[in-house]
Structure formats: structure tokens, C-alpha cells
Design an enzyme around this catalytic site. Structure first.
Site, PDB file in Angstrom:
ATOM      1  CE  LYS A 126      -1.637   2.074   3.560  1.00  0.00           C
ATOM      2  NZ  LYS A 126      -2.322   2.470   4.807  1.00  0.00           N
ATOM      3  CG  ASP A 144      -7.162   3.275   2.034  1.00  0.00           C
ATOM      4  OD1 ASP A 144      -8.086   2.806   1.318  1.00  0.00           O
ATOM      5  OD2 ASP A 144      -7.101   4.480   2.342  1.00  0.00           O
TER       6      ASP A 144
END
Length: 259
Positions: A126, A144
Site C-alpha cells: 500500500k 487501504d
């Protein structure tokens, strides 16, 4: 009747186009001027808000502007600078640790390759895709909590594992759209499609959403649930954002960019 693969792809891309119209100002909400600043800010953003990170990093980067400086920072001073973000001991150790690796292995520069980024301490996919997409222009999906929640609600995937979510959603879109899709879903998740009480009645993609109705469907009541620049009473801020004002300009004009 179940949705065909072609139907899903067309619906997903329609949703992306509508969100692009709703959020033409969608960007990474962390402030940065260099890849190093974005990398550090993203690591610091864990379990806190981007607004709080943006309030904290100016002093941090004024004192330690690059990997070399942060690698040799006094541990206690670094902890005090990031204390407002919570978990400050762990976060100070994380950003100093990755700074040391940047100095030792990459000449103090943030690498522009996924494999090199995820090899840094405390950096996962991420964080790596945030840096690649926004500092290097390399397309990637930032999965996320907001992205994952919306991808499932919109029926893009049923997966819970972030890597599987990334793979299944990526297959629905052109590679060039991945970074902006990430911004749009995250913006929408923060402003409209909340985790506990989504504002379904004020959602621009409601007609294409298989989860419509899990939240407030009354249009008037739904508007009251909107956050950030879409919240009631913040119409002037929203208009300035639609007109192209940057986040720095808005702050200079006295606008609060928090929820």
C-alpha cells in the site's frame, strides 16, 4: 441474473467516470514535496488521519529534510516531533530505520521500483503504491481500508485480502487509471460511503451500486452525513476546490480541510 464479466467491467468503469466528475480535485491528501517526504508521511499516517500528519510533518521535515539527516537524528528528538501522531516510539523507529536503509542501499534516494520499496523496513505494498503513483507516476492501486470497503460494496471483488483485492480490481481497469481510481475511491469512502453509516441517498454512483440501501437513503438525511468539503455549510470550500484551488492555497486562505 448474475452479472457477466463484461457487465462488471463496464459498470466499474462507469462508476470510475462518475467519481472523476464528482471529485476532479482528488489527489493524495498527504502533503509532500519530495518522494522521501511522501514515503515518510505515508508510514506516519498509519492509525491516524492525513490532516494530523500534515500538521506534524512541516516541523519534522524542517529539522530532518532528507534520509541522511533522519538516519542520524537523535532518537528522542525524533520521537517528540512525531508524538502527536500516536505510537510515536514505533513510528520514529520506523522512519529512522527506513532512512538508514535508504542511505546504506540507495544513496539516500527513494527507489522508484516496487521490489525495492517493499524491501524497506515498515513499507508494504500500500505504502509503496502511494509513493510510486504520486511521486514517480507509476500506476498502482492503493488498497487501504476505504478502498477495500468500497471495492466490496461496489461489487468489484468479494476478497478480503488486500493483495487479492488489488489483483481483482486491477483487472477491471486500464493500468493508466489505477492511481486516480485509488484517489477517487478513498475520497468517496471518506466523504460519502462511510464504514458505519454510508450516505446512500447522496451518493453519485448509487444507481450502479449493488449495496445501495445499507445506509441512509433519504436524500435530506443523507446530506447531513457528508464530510469534508461536501458537508453542509462548506459549500464555499467545495466551490473553491472545484475551481482548482490547491490544498496549499486553501489553507493559506484560512480553510480547514479536516472532516
Amino acid at each position: 441474473m448474475s452479472e457477466t464479466r463484461l457487465g462488471l467491467t463496464r459498470r466499474a468503469r462507469r462508476i470510475n467516470r462518475v467519481l472523476a466528475e464528482a471529485y476532479p480535485y482528488a489527489v493524495a491528501e498527504l502533503d509532500f514535496t519530495t518522494p522521501f517526504e511522501l514515503l515518510v508521511a505515508t508510514v506516519l499516517s498509519a492509525q491516524t488521519t492525513d490532516v494530523r500528519v500534515n500538521a506534524t510533518t512541516p516541523a519534522l521535515f524542517a529539522r530532518f529534510p532528507d534520509a541522511e539527516a533522519m538516519a542520524h537524528a537523535d532518537e528522542r528528538e525524533l520521537q517528540e516531533l512525531v508524538r502527536p501522531l500516536g505510537f510515536y516510539r514505533n513510528k520514529a523507529a520506523a522512519i529512522q530505520g527506513l532512512s538508514r536503509v535508504l542511505v546504506e542501499r540507495h544513496g539516500g534516494e527513494v527507489p522508484g521500483r516496487l521490489d525495492d520499496l517493499v524491501a524497506l523496513p515498515g513499507v508494504g505494498r500500500k505504502t509503496a503504491f502511494v509513493v510510486l503513483g504520486n511521486a514517480f507516476g507509476v500506476p498502482g492501486l492503493t488498497v487501504d481500508t476505504h478502498f477495500g470497503r468500497l471495492a466490496r460494496r461496489l461489487g468489484f471483488t468479494a476478497q478480503q485480502d488486500p493483495v487479492k483485492v488489488e489483483q481483482e480490481v486491477a483487472a477491471l481497469f486500464e493500468r493508466r487509471d489505477w492511481t486516480m481510481l485509488s484517489h477517487r475511491l478513498i475520497f468517496h469512502g471518506r466523504r460519502v460511503c462511510h464504514a458505519k453509516r454510508p450516505a446512500c441517498g447522496a451518493c453519485p454512483v448509487a444507481r450502479w451500486c449493488p449495496s445501495y440501501g445499507i445506509g441512509e437513503t433519504d436524500p435530506v438525511a443523507a446530506v447531513g452525513l457528508l464530510k469534508y468539503e461536501l458537508a453542509p455549510g462548506r459549500e464555499e470550500l467545495h466551490a473553491r476546490m472545484l475551481a482548482g484551488a490547491t490544498r496549499a492555497q486553501l489553507r493559506a486562505e484560512g480553510y480547514s480541510l479536516g472532516a
